[in-house]
Design an enzyme around this catalytic site. Structure first.
Site, PDB file in Angstrom:
ATOM      1  N   ALA A 125       0.783  -1.240   0.000  1.00  0.00           N
ATOM      2  CA  ALA A 125       0.000   0.000   0.000  1.00  0.00           C
ATOM      3  C   ALA A 125       0.813   1.289   0.000  1.00  0.00           C
ATOM      4  O   ALA A 125       0.285   2.341  -0.386  1.00  0.00           O
ATOM      5  CB  ALA A 125      -0.943  -0.005   1.204  1.00  0.00           C
ATOM      6  N   GLY A 151       0.399   5.066   0.076  1.00  0.00           N
ATOM      7  CA  GLY A 151      -0.979   5.102   0.549  1.00  0.00           C
ATOM      8  C   GLY A 151      -1.984   5.788  -0.357  1.00  0.00           C
ATOM      9  O   GLY A 151      -3.157   5.894   0.003  1.00  0.00           O
ATOM     10  N   LYS A 187      -3.517   4.863  -3.137  1.00  0.00           N
ATOM     11  CA  LYS A 187      -4.660   4.037  -3.551  1.00  0.00           C
ATOM     12  C   LYS A 187      -5.505   3.634  -2.345  1.00  0.00           C
ATOM     13  O   LYS A 187      -6.727   3.536  -2.448  1.00  0.00           O
ATOM     14  CB  LYS A 187      -4.150   2.816  -4.320  1.00  0.00           C
ATOM     15  CG  LYS A 187      -3.419   3.209  -5.600  1.00  0.00           C
ATOM     16  CD  LYS A 187      -2.695   2.056  -6.229  1.00  0.00           C
ATOM     17  CE  LYS A 187      -1.745   2.567  -7.289  1.00  0.00           C
ATOM     18  NZ  LYS A 187      -0.576   3.314  -6.720  1.00  0.00           N
ATOM     19  N   ASP A 200       2.054  -3.070   4.256  1.00  0.00           N
ATOM     20  CA  ASP A 200       3.318  -3.034   3.500  1.00  0.00           C
ATOM     21  C   ASP A 200       4.410  -3.671   4.332  1.00  0.00           C
ATOM     22  O   ASP A 200       4.200  -3.992   5.499  1.00  0.00           O
ATOM     23  CB  ASP A 200       3.692  -1.629   3.037  1.00  0.00           C
ATOM     24  CG  ASP A 200       4.305  -1.669   1.634  1.00  0.00           C
ATOM     25  OD1 ASP A 200       5.251  -2.452   1.428  1.00  0.00           O
ATOM     26  OD2 ASP A 200       3.823  -0.944   0.737  1.00  0.00           O
ATOM     27  N   ASP A 226       4.347  -8.631   5.258  1.00  0.00           N
ATOM     28  CA  ASP A 226       5.003  -8.997   4.005  1.00  0.00           C
ATOM     29  C   ASP A 226       3.996  -9.710   3.098  1.00  0.00           C
ATOM     30  O   ASP A 226       3.428 -10.732   3.490  1.00  0.00           O
ATOM     31  CB  ASP A 226       6.192  -9.919   4.323  1.00  0.00           C
ATOM     32  CG  ASP A 226       7.035 -10.231   3.086  1.00  0.00           C
ATOM     33  OD1 ASP A 226       6.558 -10.001   1.956  1.00  0.00           O
ATOM     34  OD2 ASP A 226       8.173 -10.691   3.264  1.00  0.00           O
ATOM     35  N   CYS A 235       3.455   0.510 -12.237  1.00  0.00           N
ATOM     36  CA  CYS A 235       3.762   1.797 -12.887  1.00  0.00           C
ATOM     37  C   CYS A 235       4.914   1.592 -13.861  1.00  0.00           C
ATOM     38  O   CYS A 235       5.865   2.372 -13.882  1.00  0.00           O
ATOM     39  CB  CYS A 235       4.085   2.876 -11.851  1.00  0.00           C
ATOM     40  SG  CYS A 235       5.479   2.489 -10.765  1.00  0.00           S
TER      41      CYS A 235
END
Length: 453
Positions: A263, A266, A268, A292, A319, A390
């Site tokens: 995440a 943060g 999203k 995360d 994890d 991305c």
């Protein structure tokens, strides 16, 4: 410390110590928050510009040096790049000032014996560059020309030319070098779009519409985000428009339970929380379980969450490679925006293009599949997986579509219902979309949607 010396320190951290450029730039601007708006803008532009054009600058510097740039002392090569960028790309700065300041920097760093070497290279570069308004690149082949013109490693140019048309590749390379406004997403559960725009304009911020989404805006002409009242109150979140597509194509409904498995920082998670509140209000706010891997990453999420104040989000260190039986078959939606090569955000993090290798990309693709294999078990029957990256790399994107479909047995679903009409295409009907950086100003991004049947 003057602005050029600050930039030298930044370039040494990024180019020699291999620290991430966005971290170095953000921390530096935070440490020098009392500098004038003009000085902060100069520092930011000069540092980013040197990074963006590093390959091209090195190529030009070696026209006038028998010593390869890589063989020079770290301070010398970075001082030369900083001065060369000013000579080639910053017309408002006289070449003589760029050369003189470079010589002063070298002496200040205890390398005065090399000041004549630095001065000679820069004076020759300035003279020859101004004589022809640039350098002759007519003898370069197409890949060499694209590499030089857009300061992109030849390996990446060749890599993309295998997957995209030359015109698409050149448009993408050009887009990486375009100045970037700050892209923000309005938190519509807290304020209306018109109210936020009015607030920002009253604070002297220039606001433009995003390329695709009504709640996406682009802002400029501010000195520092944290001093803006609207930012402090959590009325908006910095987030690229491409990344906002994740929340949209998730089809979030009132009361959904959502797990965001990787995440940080943060964006999203907070978007999902906002969409839940818009859909269900305080009576049925749903929940986002944001996770995360490290304390540092989770702290980034908590920092944003504290500012915005959503109560329907929990955050923890976890994890994504470790199975969590406590949430098995409980999630309505899994957000899996996974670690990737980041080739789509080179425009904001130019150091990526110099550090990423094919071997690293293959390792990341394997990591993504390992994470997907674990987290798919969290979906309840009928639940939705949103897989995104991305990057612009078929091995990390389209190949993983096949993995999710053939190995994990999830069903891809059309995302046309959720996308603006001008983004709908053949692949979106098949459940995925590769956004390329272009004139619209968005990052390169890959999104896909699947259902557990």
């Amino acid at each position: 410390m003057n602005a050029r010396e600050i930039v030298l320190t930044m370039c040494l951290k990024i180019n020699e110590d291999k620290l991430p450029s966005h971290v170095v730039i953000n921390e530096t601007l935070k440490n020098y928050k009392d500098l004038s708006k003009q000085d902060r803008a100069f520092i930011s532009r000069l540092c980013l510009g040197v990074l963006e054009q590093k390959l091209r600058l090195d190529y030009d510097l070696e026209r006038f040096s028998k010593i390869k740039v890589k063989k020079m002392k770290p301070v010398i090569r970075n001082v030369l790049r900083i001065a060369a960028y000013q000579i080639e790309f910053m017309e408002q700065i006289p070449d003589s000032a760029a050369c003189d300041e470079a010589v002063k920097l070298v002496k200040k760093r205890g390398l005065g014996g090399l000041s004549g070497f630095v001065n000679g290279i820069l004076r020759n570069l300035s003279r020859e560059f101004q004589k022809a308004n640039g350098f002759d690149i007519s003898k370069l082949n197409e890949i060499e020309r694209l590499s030089y013109q857009y300061s992109m490693p030849k390996e990446l140019v060749e890599f993309w030319l295998k997957s995209f048309r030359r015109e698409q590749v050149e448009e993408m390379l050009q887009a990486f070098l375009e100045p970037k406004d700050t892209s923000i997403r309005i938190n519509e559960s807290k304020i209306t779009i018109d109210e936020l725009v009015d607030n920002l304009v009253k604070d002297g911020v220039e606001v433009r519409d995003g390329a695709y989404l009504t709640n996406a805006k682009r802002i400029t002409s501010y000195n520092s985000l944290p001093v803006l009242d609207s930012f402090q109150k959590g009325y908006f979140q910095v987030q690229d428009e491409s990344s906002m597509m994740v929340g949209l194509i998730a089809g979030i409904k009132a009361g959904d339970y959502i797990i965001d498995v990787c995440a940080a920082p943060g964006g999203k998670t907070l978007h999902a929380a906002d969409l839940l509140l818009v859909a269900g209000g305080e009576k049925n706010p749903g929940h986002v379980d944001a996770r995360d891997k490290t304390d540092r990453k989770v702290a980034l999420i908590e920092q944003n969450l504290e500012r915005i104040g959503y109560q329907n989000v929990s955050v923890k260190v976890f994890d994504a490679l470790v199975p969590d039986d406590s949430v098995k078959e409980k999630a309505d939606i899994i957000l899996a925006d996974l670690p990737c090569s980041g080739l789509g955000v080179i425009g904001k993090k130019p150091d990526i293009k110099y550090n990423m290798t094919k071997e690293m990309m293959s390792e990341l693709a394997k990591l993504q599949r390992n994470i997907l294999t674990v987290v798919v078990s969290y979906l309840k029957p009928g639940g939705v997986l949103i897989f995104s990256t991305c990057t612009i790399n078929p091995e990390e994107n389209e190949d993983n579509i096949r993995f999710i479909t053939e190995t994990l047995k999830l069903q891809p679903e059309s995302i046309d219902t959720y996308l603006p009409e001008n983004l709908q295409c053949e692949t979106s009907k098949q459940g995925y979309l590769q956004l390329l950086p272009n004139k619209s100003g968005v990052d390169g991004f890959f999104i896909s949607r699947f259902r557990k049947v």
